[in-house]
Every structure is written in structure tokens, then in C-alpha cells.
Design a protein around this motif. Structure first.
Motif, short mmCIF file in Angstrom:
data_model
loop_
_atom_site.label_atom_id
_atom_site.label_comp_id
_atom_site.label_asym_id
_atom_site.label_seq_id
_atom_site.Cartn_x
_atom_site.Cartn_y
_atom_site.Cartn_z
N UNK A 19 -72.92 29.86 24.24
CA UNK A 19 -74.44 30.28 24.30
C UNK A 19 -75.60 31.88 23.95
N UNK A 20 -74.04 32.67 22.90
CA UNK A 20 -75.15 33.68 22.29
C UNK A 20 -75.87 33.60 21.42
N UNK A 21 -77.52 34.13 21.81
CA UNK A 21 -77.73 33.99 20.43
C UNK A 21 -77.83 33.95 18.88
N UNK A 22 -77.17 34.49 18.10
CA UNK A 22 -75.83 34.64 17.02
C UNK A 22 -75.20 34.02 16.95
N UNK A 23 -74.74 33.11 17.79
CA UNK A 23 -72.95 31.99 17.35
C UNK A 23 -73.42 30.69 18.24
N UNK A 24 -74.59 30.25 18.29
CA UNK A 24 -74.51 29.15 19.13
C UNK A 24 -75.33 28.49 18.01
N UNK A 25 -75.32 28.71 17.10
CA UNK A 25 -75.50 27.36 15.69
C UNK A 25 -74.04 27.24 15.19
N UNK A 26 -73.32 27.94 15.09
CA UNK A 26 -71.62 27.53 14.39
C UNK A 26 -70.62 26.68 15.01
N UNK A 27 -70.77 26.01 14.16
CA UNK A 27 -69.99 24.27 14.28
C UNK A 27 -68.36 25.08 14.90
N UNK A 28 -67.36 24.07 15.72
CA UNK A 28 -66.06 24.19 15.81
C UNK A 28 -65.42 24.81 14.83
N UNK A 29 -65.81 24.77 13.70
CA UNK A 29 -64.88 25.36 12.62
C UNK A 29 -65.06 26.72 12.40
N UNK A 30 -66.48 27.07 11.86
CA UNK A 30 -66.79 28.24 11.44
C UNK A 30 -66.08 29.24 12.89
N UNK A 31 -67.06 29.14 14.36
CA UNK A 31 -66.08 29.58 16.08
C UNK A 31 -64.95 29.42 15.48
N UNK A 32 -64.12 28.68 14.89
CA UNK A 32 -62.33 28.62 15.24
C UNK A 32 -62.35 30.36 14.11
N UNK A 33 -62.76 30.40 13.09
CA UNK A 33 -62.25 31.59 12.27
C UNK A 33 -63.02 32.59 12.86
N UNK A 34 -64.18 32.61 13.63
CA UNK A 34 -64.27 33.85 14.45
C UNK A 34 -63.54 34.54 15.13
N UNK A 35 -63.06 33.09 16.40
CA UNK A 35 -62.34 34.11 17.71
C UNK A 35 -61.18 34.45 18.16
N UNK A 36 -60.28 34.44 16.75
CA UNK A 36 -59.14 35.11 16.43
C UNK A 36 -59.18 36.96 16.29
N UNK A 37 -60.51 37.42 15.72
CA UNK A 37 -60.92 38.27 15.44
C UNK A 37 -61.19 39.24 16.74
N UNK A 38 -61.75 38.14 18.10
CA UNK A 38 -62.54 39.22 18.64
C UNK A 38 -61.76 39.83 19.57
N UNK A 39 -62.20 40.51 20.39
CA UNK A 39 -61.22 41.26 21.67
C UNK A 39 -62.04 40.73 22.78
N UNK A 40 -61.76 41.26 24.06
CA UNK A 40 -62.83 41.20 25.04
C UNK A 40 -62.33 42.28 25.91
N UNK A 41 -64.10 42.91 26.19
CA UNK A 41 -63.70 44.17 26.49
C UNK A 41 -64.26 44.93 27.89
N UNK A 42 -63.71 44.89 29.32
CA UNK A 42 -64.89 45.28 30.27
C UNK A 42 -64.85 46.67 30.46
#
Length: 202
Positions: A19-42
Motif C-alpha cells: 500500500x506504500x506510495x512508492x512501492x505499490x507499483x512493484x510487481x511480485x518479482x520486484x518486491x521479492x528483490x526488495x523484501x530481503x533487504x528490509x528490517x521492521x522497526x517498532x
């Protein structure tokens, strides 16, 4: 901090990223490239995600809550440049490109959750996804333009005018931001903000 795939709420987080403004246009393959780099912070209210004057930078995607950009002068006086909420992003991309220290801090206004990655990794991904890079750089320029417009209105508009402009631009945040923070952003006192509200001028 946990990676997305190891997070107990990974399914919700993946929906929020989509739902993110910048990421919502990514397809599944592109999102799968991004996701491993992300960490979630509370984050708790008042937590610093980024300190002014550093060279180590990150890219942030807001999943929940509200953040602010704050610049502090040598005398310790602070100015809030902008607020951002879920489905949006925060960045110091321009400073990274210019090889200059971060010109502001990024601080949590409320309890918040973000997904982040090092700026170097984010830039490498942008270079491999031209459409994403174009969208992201447009958003960076739009944010810089908004901050410039806000700074100008602090000089040109009176207190009620500043509040009305905020209500027009970001009405969804008016009741979510602590009034002390909002008053600081509008360069008015908390008492003035409260008086305008009680007088029915806002």
C-alpha cells in the motif's frame, strides 16, 4: 528488529508495504528483490530513526504511526519540516546523493512501525528498476517542494491561515498529532492553537 519473513505479523506487513506510495507499483518479482533487504522497526514516541549530521543513512517506509523531520540549529532551536504517516516514506536520499551529512533528524511522533534498509542497498535497487527510480525521485522532489512551500507560508500567513492550510493539506493528521507538535510545526504557541479552536476560527 526482524526481517519481514521472520516477523510474526509478516502477512500484515506485506500488505502494508504493497500500500506504500512508492512501492505499490512493484510487481511480485520486484518486491521479492526488495523484501530481503528490509528490517521492521517498532518505535516509541520520541525515538530517533535518523540523527542530524550523520553520513550513515537509511530509507524508511512507514507502516504505522507518524514521523517528523526536524532540523536543529547550533543554539538547540528546533524546527519541524514535515510530518509523514503510514503508506508514505521518509528518506535522506538527496543528502546521500550529494555526499553531505543529513540536514535533519527523523523522529517518531507517535508509536510507529517502519520497514527500513540501508541507503546504499536502496540506491542499488533503484538503479536496477528505472520505473521505481523515476517514481521515487519524483516523490523526493515533491516533498522538497512541499517543505519549501510550508516554510514560505510561515512568513506570509497569519496563525489562522497556517492552521487552515494544514487542514487543507493534511486533514487526516490534525486529530492524530499532539497539539504541542502541531503548534511547533506551524510556529505558533499551543495556547494560540487552543484559543483559535475555542473561538471557532479553525
Amino acid at each position: 528488529m526482524l526481517s519481514v519473513d521472520k516477523h510474526p505479523e509478516k502477512n500484515i506487513i506485506r500488505v502494508q508495504l504493497r500500500q506504500n506510495l512508492v512501492l505499490r507499483e512493484l510487481d511480485e518479482a520486484e518486491m521479492s528483490l526488495l523484501e530481503p533487504h528490509l528490517v521492521v522497526v517498532d518505535c516509541q514516541k520520541g525515538d530517533f530513526l535518523l540523527h542530524q549530521g550523520v553520513h550513515e543513512m537509511e530509507q524508511y517506509f512507514v507502516l504505522d504511526g507518524i514521523l517528523k523531520r526536524v532540523v536543529t540549529n547550533q543554539q538547540g532551536k528546533r524546527m519541524i519540516l514535515r510530518f509523514t504517516e503510514e503508506r508514505n516514506m521518509e528518506t535522506s536520499y538527496a543528502a546521500w546523493r550529494l555526499k553531505t551529512p543529513t540536514p535533519y533528524s527523523i523522529v517518531s511522533v507517535t508509536k510507529a512501525r517502519v520497514a527500513k534498509l540501508p541507503m546504499q542497498q536502496w540506491v542499488a535497487l533503484l538503479e536496477s528498476m528505472p520505473q521505481l527510480k523515476q517514481l521515487f525521485e519524483y516523490e523526493v522532489m515533491r516533498l522538497m517542494s512541499e517543505i519549501m512551500a510550508h516554510t514560505i507560508t510561515l512568513h506570509l500567513l497569519d496563525a489562522p491561515g497556517r492552521v487552515h492550510r494544514f487542514l487543507r493539506k493534511q486533514p487526516e493528521l490534525f486529530d492524530r498529532i499532539p497539539k504541542k507538535e502541531l503548534a511547533s510545526y506551524l510556529n505558533i504557541s499551543s495556547e494560540t492553537l487552543s484559543r483559535l479552536k475555542h473561538q471557532g476560527k479553525i
